[in-house]
Design an enzyme around this catalytic site. Structure first.
Site, PDB file in Angstrom:
ATOM      1  N   ARG A   1      40.648  30.941  43.886  1.00 33.44           N
ATOM      2  CA  ARG A   1      41.924  30.242  43.629  1.00 33.44           C
ATOM      3  C   ARG A   1      41.685  29.280  42.474  1.00 33.44           C
ATOM      4  O   ARG A   1      40.643  28.612  42.428  1.00 33.44           O
ATOM      5  CB  ARG A   1      42.367  29.459  44.862  1.00 33.44           C
ATOM      6  N   CYS A   2      42.653  29.208  41.581  1.00 34.46           N
ATOM      7  CA  CYS A   2      42.479  28.282  40.460  1.00 34.46           C
ATOM      8  C   CYS A   2      42.380  26.853  40.980  1.00 34.46           C
ATOM      9  O   CYS A   2      41.731  26.013  40.368  1.00 34.46           O
ATOM     10  CB  CYS A   2      43.616  28.432  39.467  1.00 34.46           C
TER      11      CYS A   2
ATOM     12  N   ASP B   1      48.564  43.311  24.008  1.00 27.99           N
ATOM     13  CA  ASP B   1      49.040  42.616  22.798  1.00 27.99           C
ATOM     14  C   ASP B   1      50.446  43.067  22.430  1.00 27.99           C
ATOM     15  O   ASP B   1      51.261  42.280  21.957  1.00 27.99           O
ATOM     16  CB  ASP B   1      48.109  42.903  21.605  1.00 27.99           C
TER      17      ASP B   1
ATOM     18  N   ASP C   1      40.970  33.010  30.414  1.00 26.91           N
ATOM     19  CA  ASP C   1      40.891  32.744  28.966  1.00 26.91           C
ATOM     20  C   ASP C   1      41.873  33.559  28.135  1.00 26.91           C
ATOM     21  O   ASP C   1      42.222  33.153  27.018  1.00 26.91           O
ATOM     22  CB  ASP C   1      39.493  33.097  28.444  1.00 26.91           C
TER      23      ASP C   1
ATOM     24  N   ASN D   1      44.922  37.140  41.897  1.00 24.68           N
ATOM     25  CA  ASN D   1      44.727  36.490  43.203  1.00 24.68           C
ATOM     26  C   ASN D   1      46.026  36.230  43.960  1.00 24.68           C
ATOM     27  O   ASN D   1      46.011  36.082  45.178  1.00 24.68           O
ATOM     28  CB  ASN D   1      43.900  35.201  43.060  1.00 24.68           C
TER      29      ASN D   1
ATOM     30  N   LYS E   1      54.375  42.359  33.865  1.00 23.27           N
ATOM     31  CA  LYS E   1      53.132  43.139  33.696  1.00 23.27           C
ATOM     32  C   LYS E   1      52.165  42.606  34.753  1.00 23.27           C
ATOM     33  O   LYS E   1      51.544  41.559  34.577  1.00 23.27           O
ATOM     34  CB  LYS E   1      52.563  42.934  32.278  1.00 23.27           C
TER      35      LYS E   1
ATOM     36  N   GLU F   1      48.984  28.863  33.002  1.00 20.97           N
ATOM     37  CA  GLU F   1      48.078  28.232  33.961  1.00 20.97           C
ATOM     38  C   GLU F   1      46.786  29.034  33.916  1.00 20.97           C
ATOM     39  O   GLU F   1      46.770  30.218  34.234  1.00 20.97           O
ATOM     40  CB  GLU F   1      48.725  28.229  35.345  1.00 20.97           C
TER      41      GLU F   1
HETATM   42  O1  G3H Z   1      45.088  30.551  41.687  1.00 25.64           O
HETATM   43  C1  G3H Z   1      45.988  29.812  41.338  1.00 25.64           C
HETATM   44  C2  G3H Z   1      47.069  29.464  42.234  1.00 25.64           C
HETATM   45  O2  G3H Z   1      48.113  28.851  41.515  1.00 25.64           O
HETATM   46  C3  G3H Z   1      46.618  28.606  43.381  1.00 25.64           C
HETATM   47  O3  G3H Z   1      47.594  28.529  44.337  1.00 25.64           O
HETATM   48  O4  G3H Z   1      46.839  26.477  45.534  1.00 25.64           O
HETATM   49  O5  G3H Z   1      48.500  28.014  46.541  1.00 25.64           O
HETATM   50  O6  G3H Z   1      46.122  28.694  46.331  1.00 25.64           O
HETATM   51  P1  G3H Z   1      47.237  27.895  45.755  1.00 25.64           P
END
Ligand code: G3H
Length: 497
Positions: A298-299, A231, A248, A170, A193, A265
């Site tokens: 987005r996480c 791996d 995961d 993303n 990578k 993360e």
């Molecule tokens: O997807 C994970 C990212 O660290 C989120 O970043 O809050 O700038 O969209 P962001």
């Protein structure tokens, strides 16, 4: 256009993007390539080299050797090269953005923003590195009982060695440079990578570092199938640190690797708690921005809304009205909602939606999907027995759970295996602080949606959301270790006033 102009040397005669090793763009001796499927057309758009384990071995050796000289390069020179790379990233934002649009269906404006944000991150990192790596600590022995002032201890930060950077699809450019720049300023070498979706954008970014003139072997970028080199990379004996962002897979990496520092993360299920006294318009705007930007991929997206029953109808109506205004379509048209990254992601999201439907959630919009494109969907009256209450859709689907107390919201948030960010909307700062302290997440935003940036803020997840803290300063520190030198004096020495 990708692979043209200064980027032409990235492409081989068969139209396959090359990998980067020892300051050169190379074809893999495997003779094989990996296709990158455009999420919008669902057709192959780019191809990258399927590198072999032997090629990984070679670039690891090169990275190890290059790091030794790089560590001796003056800090200001390292910073100078990073500033050059930052400027090149910004200069070439159009071809980089073009790749992001085609590979990961990022809306065109957001794609350009990612390139610019990345340049800014690299520059800030160079400056911060000069500040924090240019100073150490001085300790004297007589502060510890039983000692006189006969020992002077000098501490400094030294590089870890070879850093393996694995960013997610993303933010294949921004979350790559958030690992590369701290590693380099701290005197490390880097093996990147990139994710397969996003690999070509990452290769363009790497070329900006190449054009900036970094030494041969210091930066490598290897592409290929995770099943063949994944791996092998993460368990490679030359690797001294792994910085990973993703899902995961990070948990399995952490179980396999040896005694090396990890920065991870791994996603989140960010809760948005809305109290009765909240500014409901502000909350609704943030729910839409937080839940649906980049189609929820987005996480830090808002992934569950926990709203007090007394204001729930009003919030849901306001959010519905804003969702109705979101544009849905191709990333080239800069639509708000664009196709999700793969067909399997779309199928997974659909599975969560169907589970919620079967268990009686209220659909605020009709569920609609065409290929990988899923229309934004707000699900009201979600209950804890529904998968969407706990799982991360990574798509434009947002559950609303009605609560009768702040404690209920906190309880739901803390029952998650994730703990990345969360947010609370209230006009009462005292309540906000109590709730923030009670939420088991790495960050809590008061009266705004979760977000990683600005990029120098600390960024960390608790529980399954990660290991360690990111953000520019923390990443630089994480990619160093402490070295001390102790000067032993024959007689106690005291500085006099
Ligand atoms: O997807 C994970 C990212 O660290 C989120 O970043 O809050 O700038 O969209 P962001």
């Amino acid at each position: 256009m990708a692979g043209t102009g200064v980027f032409a040397e990235l492409v081989d005669g068969d139209g396959v993007f090359k990998y980067y090793s020892y300051g050169e763009w190379k074809k893999s001796c495997s003779g094989k390539s990996v296709p990158i499927i455009n999420p919008t057309t669902r057709q192959p758009h780019f191809k990258v080299q399927a590198c072999t384990q032997e090629e990984v071995d070679k670039l690891m050796e090169e990275a190890k050797t290059a790091q030794k000289s790089w560590a001796k390069t003056p800090l200001w020179k390292r910073a100078e090269l990073l500033h050059k790379a930052a400027a090149l990233l910004k200069e070439h934002k159009v071809p980089i953005a073009d790749c992001l649009v085609k590979e990961i269906a990022k809306p065109s404006k957001d794609a350009a923003t990612e390139a610019v944000r990345s340049g800014d991150l690299v520059s800030y990192c160079a400056e911060e590195g000069v500040r924090i790596l240019g100073e150490g600590k001085f300790l004297v022995s007589d502060s510890f009982p039983g000692n006189e002032r006969t020992k002077y201890c000098l501490t400094s930060k030294i590089p870890l060695g070879v850093i393996l950077a694995i960013p997610p699809f993303n933010y294949p450019v921004n979350l790559a440079v958030s690992k590369i720049a701290p590693a380099l300023i701290a005197g490390n070498s880097i093996v990147l990578k990139p994710p397969t979706q996003g690999a070509v954008a990452a290769l363009h970014m790497v070329h900006c570092f190449h054009l900036a003139g970094f030494p041969e072997g210091l930066i490598s970028c290897v592409t290929g199938k995770g099943s063949e080199i994944g791996d092998f990379l993460t368990m490679h004996p030359i690797v001294n640190c792994i910085s990973f962002t993703g899902g995961d897979t990070g948990i399995s990496i952490s179980k396999k690797v040896g005694m090396i520092p990890l920065q991870m993360e791994l996603g989140g299920k960010d809760a948005c708690i809305i109290l009765e006294d909240a500014d409901l318009d502000l909350a609704a705007s943030n729910i839409v921005k937080g839940g649906f930007s980049y189609s929820g991929q987005r996480c830090t997206a808002v992934k569950v809304v926990l709203v007090m029953e007394s204001v729930a109808n009003a919030v849901v109506e306001k959010v519905k009205a804003k969702v109705a205004k979101l544009t849905v379509g191709p990333p080239e048209d800069d639509c708000d909602i664009t196709p999700v990254v793969t067909e399997s992601s779309a199928n997974f999201i659909e599975g969560l939606v169907m589970d919620a439907k079967q268990k009686g959630a209220t659909f605020c919009q009709e569920y609609k999907r065409e290929g990988n494109l899923i229309w934004p969907l707000l699900l009201d009256n979600v209950r804890p027995d529904m998968r969407i209450a706990w799982e991360e859709p990574f798509g434009p689907v947002l559950p609303v759970i009605r609560i009768t107390s702040a404690e209920e919201g906190i309880h739901h948030c803390n029952a998650s295996n994730f703990g990345l960010q969360g947010c609370v909307f209230t006009r009462d700062i005292n309540k906000a602080i109590l709730i923030s302290d009670a939420m088991e997440t790495g960050t809590v935003q008061i009266n705004s949606a979760p977000a990683r940036g600005p990029d120098h803020f600390p960024f960390q997840g608790l529980k399954d959301s990660g290991i360690g803290s990111q953000g520019i300063t923390n990443s630089i520190n994480m990619m160093t270790k402490i070295k001390t030198t102790v000067i032993n004096l024959p007689t106690p020495s005291y500085t006099m006033g």
